[in-house]
Design a protein around this motif. Structure first.
Motif, mmCIF file in Angstrom:
data_model
loop_
_atom_site.group_PDB
_atom_site.id
_atom_site.type_symbol
_atom_site.label_atom_id
_atom_site.label_comp_id
_atom_site.label_asym_id
_atom_site.label_seq_id
_atom_site.Cartn_x
_atom_site.Cartn_y
_atom_site.Cartn_z
ATOM 1 N N GLY A 177 46.394 1.728 -11.498
ATOM 2 C CA GLY A 177 47.170 0.493 -11.575
ATOM 3 C C GLY A 177 47.026 -0.288 -12.858
ATOM 4 N N SER A 178 46.415 0.305 -13.896
ATOM 5 C CA SER A 178 46.297 -0.403 -15.172
ATOM 6 C C SER A 178 47.113 0.316 -16.241
ATOM 7 C CB SER A 178 44.820 -0.543 -15.579
ATOM 8 O OG SER A 178 44.172 0.710 -15.619
ATOM 9 N N LEU A 179 46.758 0.164 -17.504
ATOM 10 C CA LEU A 179 47.587 0.642 -18.616
ATOM 11 C C LEU A 179 47.242 2.063 -19.038
ATOM 12 C CD1 LEU A 179 47.371 -2.581 -20.806
ATOM 13 C CD2 LEU A 179 49.407 -1.774 -19.614
ATOM 14 N N ASN A 180 48.268 2.856 -19.356
ATOM 15 C CA ASN A 180 47.995 4.159 -19.945
ATOM 16 C C ASN A 180 47.833 4.011 -21.461
ATOM 17 O OD1 ASN A 180 50.660 4.378 -21.245
ATOM 18 N ND2 ASN A 180 51.465 4.782 -19.209
ATOM 19 N N SER A 181 47.332 5.046 -22.096
ATOM 20 C CA SER A 181 47.013 4.962 -23.524
ATOM 21 C C SER A 181 48.265 4.803 -24.385
ATOM 22 C CB SER A 181 46.228 6.206 -23.963
ATOM 23 O OG SER A 181 44.963 6.239 -23.340
ATOM 24 N N TYR A 182 49.359 5.416 -23.972
ATOM 25 C CA TYR A 182 50.608 5.278 -24.726
ATOM 26 C C TYR A 182 51.058 3.823 -24.735
ATOM 27 C CZ TYR A 182 55.569 6.020 -25.916
ATOM 28 O OH TYR A 182 56.811 5.968 -26.501
ATOM 29 N N LEU A 299 54.773 -5.805 -14.939
ATOM 30 C CA LEU A 299 54.796 -5.937 -16.395
ATOM 31 C C LEU A 299 55.829 -4.979 -16.972
ATOM 32 C CD1 LEU A 299 53.500 -6.939 -19.106
ATOM 33 C CD2 LEU A 299 51.862 -5.052 -18.876
ATOM 34 N N TYR A 300 56.598 -5.456 -17.944
ATOM 35 C CA TYR A 300 57.583 -4.614 -18.634
ATOM 36 C C TYR A 300 57.174 -4.401 -20.092
ATOM 37 C CZ TYR A 300 60.948 -5.087 -14.807
ATOM 38 O OH TYR A 300 61.574 -5.032 -13.582
ATOM 39 N N VAL A 301 56.920 -3.153 -20.436
ATOM 40 C CA VAL A 301 56.751 -2.753 -21.837
ATOM 41 C C VAL A 301 57.700 -1.583 -22.018
ATOM 42 C CG1 VAL A 301 55.167 -1.978 -23.642
ATOM 43 C CG2 VAL A 301 54.323 -3.469 -21.806
ATOM 44 N N GLU A 302 58.913 -1.885 -22.468
ATOM 45 C CA GLU A 302 59.949 -0.858 -22.527
ATOM 46 C C GLU A 302 59.611 0.201 -23.560
ATOM 47 O OE1 GLU A 302 64.425 -1.515 -21.940
ATOM 48 O OE2 GLU A 302 64.217 -1.332 -24.121
ATOM 49 N N ARG A 313 54.904 0.738 -15.897
ATOM 50 C CA ARG A 313 55.432 0.734 -14.529
ATOM 51 C C ARG A 313 54.346 0.878 -13.475
ATOM 52 N NH1 ARG A 313 56.960 5.216 -17.146
ATOM 53 N NH2 ARG A 313 56.141 7.220 -16.475
ATOM 54 N N THR A 314 53.182 1.430 -13.833
ATOM 55 C CA THR A 314 52.129 1.624 -12.829
ATOM 56 C C THR A 314 51.226 0.397 -12.675
ATOM 57 O OG1 THR A 314 50.630 2.592 -14.476
ATOM 58 C CG2 THR A 314 52.073 4.106 -13.278
ATOM 59 N N ASN A 317 50.016 -6.097 -9.758
ATOM 60 C CA ASN A 317 49.761 -7.522 -9.996
ATOM 61 C C ASN A 317 48.275 -7.816 -10.103
ATOM 62 O OD1 ASN A 317 52.422 -8.777 -10.062
ATOM 63 N ND2 ASN A 317 52.610 -8.153 -7.918
ATOM 64 N N ASN A 318 47.472 -7.167 -9.257
ATOM 65 C CA ASN A 318 46.027 -7.396 -9.307
ATOM 66 C C ASN A 318 45.442 -6.937 -10.635
ATOM 67 O OD1 ASN A 318 45.930 -8.529 -6.765
ATOM 68 N ND2 ASN A 318 45.417 -6.596 -5.734
ATOM 69 N N HIS A 319 45.875 -5.780 -11.112
ATOM 70 C CA HIS A 319 45.359 -5.285 -12.377
ATOM 71 C C HIS A 319 45.884 -6.104 -13.557
ATOM 72 C CE1 HIS A 319 43.840 -1.710 -10.252
ATOM 73 N NE2 HIS A 319 43.095 -1.530 -11.317
ATOM 74 N N LEU A 320 47.085 -6.621 -13.436
ATOM 75 C CA LEU A 320 47.608 -7.486 -14.490
ATOM 76 C C LEU A 320 46.742 -8.726 -14.636
ATOM 77 C CD1 LEU A 320 49.813 -8.002 -16.589
ATOM 78 C CD2 LEU A 320 51.167 -9.097 -14.778
ATOM 79 N N THR A 321 46.313 -9.275 -13.539
ATOM 80 C CA THR A 321 45.409 -10.437 -13.584
ATOM 81 C C THR A 321 44.078 -10.050 -14.212
ATOM 82 O OG1 THR A 321 46.431 -11.373 -11.592
ATOM 83 C CG2 THR A 321 44.244 -12.188 -12.191
ATOM 84 N N ARG A 322 43.548 -8.886 -13.820
ATOM 85 C CA ARG A 322 42.291 -8.417 -14.416
ATOM 86 C C ARG A 322 42.435 -8.181 -15.912
ATOM 87 N NH1 ARG A 322 40.812 -3.466 -13.137
ATOM 88 N NH2 ARG A 322 38.799 -3.862 -14.112
ATOM 89 N N MET A 323 43.578 -7.626 -16.322
ATOM 90 C CA MET A 323 43.814 -7.375 -17.736
ATOM 91 C C MET A 323 43.836 -8.688 -18.515
ATOM 92 S SD MET A 323 46.761 -4.487 -17.210
ATOM 93 C CE MET A 323 47.672 -5.179 -18.587
#
Length: 426
Positions: A177-182, A299-302, A313-314, A317-323
């Motif tokens: 549920g967090s960010l990929n490296s790309y 979160l949108y990062v096109e 896309r993965t 909301n919980n991980h966005l807050t943690r980020m």
């Protein structure tokens, strides 16, 4: 910030530890060769090629970075459009071949993913490897990042530092549920686009087309068009920047990293109304972008090369807050006048990486040299615009190094983009 500041000195300590060494490059070449050997035993893949992509090709991987491999099914000279069920069938055959070979473990077949792939952990250094079928789009995205990488030497350093930081804070794992490296690399590009003055342009100025839809027809023609377009536009950008040298952004690595964390410290709040558009190089209201509606992602990062795909896309909301919490806390620590190297190291790098690495000398691999690989059957090397069109590279202070115009800044580009062609079964 002074080049003698605690943050700047800490970054100079971390970079040699996370930069891939010559041996790290060699291990990945060996894994590619290992996969090639397995593929050539699969009858249904006779004549296929094995081609790396991802951070290995863009030269944006750390010592522990994953390896991405695409198995290209040849259909003459034209770009192949393989159906999802066919990809699943091919990957099932590769899975069996790899199991028989016995050089990897933790084999997992993600057959229902948007792009089906195999995931495995190789016995050499436990490197994780993702294998997909006919992922030419992924290969071209990697090359575009490599060319962007060559515009300014600070970009690669910040990407590596951000990737390591994200690992240290457990926010670099898309499946959880967090960010990929790309996506992390795209965030750094966006930061460089929105610095004042900007270091990188909106990506529409480098490649104005739709990469995902223009990869069709004869492969060599499509690749040549993309490479030529990017080369001309990158040269134009560098020439314009040279003429406006007084407006160059000469920020130190520490300045850029601190401002990176500041920029995204409120991302949890900002993401409610805005997304990140690297094609235009700006924040964009979600309500004004019909491709983003209805709002279904946290979160949108096109993806600038495959719009309107969302690289975040993965993210939940919980991980966005943690980020956002991690961005804010890190910014506060780095911007504090009362910090020391121990605190900074604990914030920026995984602690289990420090002790084993500092016991033995670590070589910076900005130039990994000509590693004499075991026996890769090289059929073609893809030239980069920086080689074929003499795009100059820049040093860490942003100045163009005209004396080295013919040489790319990164490690030997041909090493990372060679193609391993499976030998016919006998």
């Amino acid at each position: 910030m002074s080049s003698y500041s605690p943050v700047e000195q800490t970054l100079k300590t971390i970079l040699p530890l996370i930069n891939p060494t010559k041996d790290d490059w060699a291990v990945r070449f060996h894994i590619i060769e290992d996969v090639r050997d397995a593929v050539e035993t699969v009858e249904s893949l006779r004549g296929a090629t094995v081609e790396p992509y991802g951070s290995f090709v863009s030269n944006l991987f750390t010592r522990w970075g994953d390896l991405d491999i695409s198995i290209e099914i040849l259909t003459g000279s034209h770009i192949s459009n393989t159906a999802k069920k066919q990809k699943q069938s091919f990957l099932a055959d590769v899975l069996q071949a790899l199991r028989c070979k016995g050089t990897c473990r933790k084999l997992r077949f993600n057959s229902n993913a948007r792009v089906p792939f195999l995931k495995l952990e190789h016995n050499l250094q436990s490197i994780t490897c993702d294998i997909s079928i006919n992922n030419l789009l992924g290969q071209m995205k990697s090359k575009l990042l490599f060319w962007i990488n060559g515009i300014d030497g600070r970009f690669r350093d910040i990407v590596l530092l951000v990737k390591e930081w994200a690992k240290a804070h457990n926010i670099n794992e898309s499946k959880s549920g967090s960010l990929n490296s790309y996506c992390l690399s795209l965030l750094v590009i966006f930061h460089f686009q929105t610095c004042v003055p900007a270091i990188l342009p909106p990506l529409k100025e480098l490649y104005p087309g739709d990469l995902a839809h223009e990869l069709k027809g004869v492969r060599t023609d499509a690749e040549k068009h993309i490479e030529g377009t990017c080369a001309v536009n990158i040269n134009r950008f560098l020439d314009n920047r040279s003429r406006a040298s007084r407006q160059w952004n000469r920020s130190s690595l520490s300045d850029l990293l601190i401002s990176f964390f500041a920029k995204f410290s409120d991302i949890d709040v900002r993401a409610l109304e805005q997304g990140i558009n690297l094609f235009s190089g700006q924040w964009e209201d979600i309500g004004s972008n019909m491709a983003w509606l209805p709002r279904t992602f946290a979160l949108y990062v096109e993806d600038p090369f495959e719009p309107p795909a969302n690289t975040a896309r993965t993210v939940t909301n919980n991980h966005l807050t943690r980020m956002a919490d991690a961005f804010r806390a890190t910014h506060n620590i780095l911007a504090s006048s009362d910090n020391n190297q121990a605190t900074l190291l604990a914030t920026l790098i995984r602690q289990d990486r420090l002790l084993p690495l500092t016991k033995s000398p670590v070589r910076n691999s900005n130039m990994p040299g000509n590693y004499n690989r075991i026996r890769p059957q090289v059929n073609r090397a893809v030239p980069s615009p920086s080689q074929s069109h003499q795009i100059p590279y820049t040093t860490n202070n942003g100045r163009s190094n005209k004396a080295n115009m013919v040489r790319p800044m990164q490690p030997n580009h041909n090493q990372a983009q060679q193609i391993w062609r499976a030998r016919p079964n006998t």
